[in-house]
Design an enzyme around this catalytic site. Sequence first.
Site, short mmCIF file in Angstrom:
data_model
loop_
_atom_site.label_atom_id
_atom_site.label_comp_id
_atom_site.label_asym_id
_atom_site.label_seq_id
_atom_site.Cartn_x
_atom_site.Cartn_y
_atom_site.Cartn_z
N ASP A 40 -9.32 -3.12 0.70
CA ASP A 40 -9.93 -2.82 1.99
C ASP A 40 -11.36 -2.35 1.86
O ASP A 40 -11.68 -1.17 1.99
CB ASP A 40 -9.08 -1.82 2.77
CG ASP A 40 -8.04 -2.56 3.58
OD1 ASP A 40 -7.79 -3.74 3.26
OD2 ASP A 40 -7.49 -2.00 4.55
N ARG A 49 0.86 -1.20 0.00
CA ARG A 49 0.00 0.00 0.00
C ARG A 49 0.89 1.24 0.00
O ARG A 49 2.08 1.13 0.33
CB ARG A 49 -0.81 0.06 1.31
CG ARG A 49 -1.50 -1.20 1.66
CD ARG A 49 -1.44 -1.46 3.18
NE ARG A 49 -1.96 -2.81 3.44
CZ ARG A 49 -3.22 -3.08 3.74
NH1 ARG A 49 -4.07 -2.11 3.90
NH2 ARG A 49 -3.61 -4.32 3.90
N ASP A 109 -3.38 4.09 3.87
CA ASP A 109 -3.12 2.68 4.19
C ASP A 109 -4.05 1.75 3.41
O ASP A 109 -3.82 0.54 3.39
CB ASP A 109 -3.26 2.42 5.70
CG ASP A 109 -4.55 2.97 6.26
OD1 ASP A 109 -4.74 4.19 6.20
OD2 ASP A 109 -5.38 2.18 6.73
N ASN A 110 -5.08 2.31 2.80
CA ASN A 110 -6.01 1.48 2.03
C ASN A 110 -5.85 1.69 0.53
O ASN A 110 -6.70 1.27 -0.25
CB ASN A 110 -7.46 1.81 2.41
CG ASN A 110 -7.76 1.38 3.84
OD1 ASN A 110 -7.11 0.49 4.38
ND2 ASN A 110 -8.72 2.03 4.46
P1 AMP Z 1 -9.33 -0.82 8.26
O1 AMP Z 1 -10.33 0.23 8.65
O2 AMP Z 1 -9.91 -2.19 8.07
O3 AMP Z 1 -8.47 -0.39 7.12
O4 AMP Z 1 -8.37 -0.97 9.53
C1 AMP Z 1 -7.52 0.05 9.99
C2 AMP Z 1 -6.52 -0.55 10.91
O5 AMP Z 1 -7.17 -1.09 12.06
C3 AMP Z 1 -5.70 -1.68 10.32
O6 AMP Z 1 -4.43 -1.59 10.89
C4 AMP Z 1 -6.45 -2.91 10.78
O7 AMP Z 1 -5.65 -4.07 10.80
C5 AMP Z 1 -6.85 -2.49 12.18
N1 AMP Z 1 -8.03 -3.19 12.67
C6 AMP Z 1 -9.30 -3.08 12.23
N2 AMP Z 1 -10.13 -3.87 12.94
C7 AMP Z 1 -9.36 -4.52 13.85
C8 AMP Z 1 -9.61 -5.47 14.89
N3 AMP Z 1 -10.84 -5.94 15.15
N4 AMP Z 1 -8.56 -5.90 15.63
C9 AMP Z 1 -7.31 -5.46 15.40
N5 AMP Z 1 -7.01 -4.55 14.46
C10 AMP Z 1 -8.02 -4.08 13.69
MG MG Z 2 -7.21 -0.97 5.94
#
Ligand code: AMP
Ligand code: MG
Length: 523
Positions: A272, A177, A262-263
């Site tokens: 994502d 990413r 990051d996405n």
């Molecule tokens: P995302 O919104 O899915 O792009 O996630 C943003 C960040 O939060 C990334 O680093 C994910 O791995 C982390 N993350 C999201 N949900 C969880 C969870 N339930 N447990 C641990 N990390 C999470």
């Molecule tokens: Mg993400």
Amino acid sequence: MSFWRSDYWALGQTLSSGRLGADMPSPDLSAMRLASLNHALQEELGLVGDLKEMNTVSEWVLDASQPMAMAYAGHQYGHFTMLGDGRALLLGEWQNDLGICYDVHLKGSGPTPFARGGDGLATLRAMLREFMISEALHGLGVPTTRSLMVLETPFKVWRDVDQRGGLLFRTAPHHGRIGTLEYAIRALSPENYARYTMAILDRTTRCWSGTSSIDQEQGLYTLGNSDPDGVRSFFEEWSKRQAELVAHWMRVGFVHGVLNTDNISLLGITMDLGPCAFVNSYDLNRSFSSIDSHGRYAWGRQSEIMEWNAGVLLSCLLPLLDGDQKETRAMMIAKELFQQYRDFSKQALECMQWMKLGLDPQRFQSNKEAHSLVSNWQAWLVQARPDYYLAYLNLEDKIQQAMQLDSEAHLVDGLELESAWTISQDDLPSKAWVAQWINFLKKAGEDACQDALSLMQSQNPNLIPRNHLVENVLDQMVLYNNDADWDELMAAMREPYQRGGLNRRLNQPPPLSDAGYCTFCGT
Ligand code: AMP
Ligand code: MG
């Protein structure tokens, strides 16, 4: 065939005090159950065996000897944050019989060193939703990560209430990413950062050119040396792909929902799929994500925000843009590249708008009437906010009717069309505009109407995963263990451009459009 892991992913652990990944054990799959499988992708990967059998899946997963949680950073809503896979694992890289490489990634596999207090888990519903949307995007011709399967885990996942747990297997040519580079530039020495980045860029360009195969006898990738021309051409290619990706999102009404760096994939593919959704009516300000209250990532802002993200990517590439590492020269190059991104982006959006109306941009580029037809249509969309999909399908009906009505090829007028119009007029602009558009095509040449129709049928889906359909199917799957609607929608979404039949029946907006529909991150 077996899994392996390229040098560049392991590099950070061995070369620096910063950590670019953490080795983690594979999750125990023995008590899981297959909730949904993508047979076509299984075949593409060359995976033999019955994946309903957890022993078969376990064997495959255990073949990946060093699963790893990847580190990355990102600008979230404009603010820099250290992140990393908090609930995901890169099993490794997999090469099919044709030599095509896939990263195989688990999502919802348990907490990692990057979990920052999160439970590392995912709900069955959210993983099925990602499965469905990614496969729907794929069917719509929008580059994206893919979904191989979802397993139901034996764990309950707490999200205000207890929910069923899910584990998604997703694939992509790789999972690098913009945020991967944002992390690396802070974690590695300048020399190692340069080598690391060149290796990822090399991998990315190989994926683009379809030459990502790896001779496993030879071992892993050799780490690249600095190559400013290579970095520039990487960025140019990324720019084209990313700009076209956003144009695709606009074409099919897709709102990603969380366009943090990051996405954003280095490959220019959608990744994502958390709070994403599809618009119903043409509302450029529509955002669905519960936390996007200011509409930073609204449907019509995706292009602008991606320029911002392109700027972040360029800032990571800045130290590699000039061979002599002269900052002022690198800045000049970066400015040119940034401007070029903006040009690509504008061009991609315009081409998309023209093609949706059946107008070949190259053919009609210098025609003033074509320009005014497009801009008047766009203005009407903004002002009338019709159902985005039916608006184009209705136009398609009009051109077909006009072609039948008018076999002598004389020009049509509004009245003639009126008598032929049997469907609701709500999702059409003035008759004068429609008549002008049809007559423009008729005057353009013998086959112009047919060409326009064919172009429209390739650009305007006859089915998208309407939010209410998706939620209904997920309710059926998760609350009632009924997968009939899921199967029906998944099958239909594989051919969303097909005219007639089931698609048109499914592709109806809900009575209240999508008023009040809201999506969530991290579910
Ligand atoms: P995302 O919104 O899915 O792009 O996630 C943003 C960040 O939060 C990334 O680093 C994910 O791995 C982390 N993350 C999201 N949900 C969880 C969870 N339930 N447990 C641990 N990390 C999470
Ligand atoms: Mg993400």
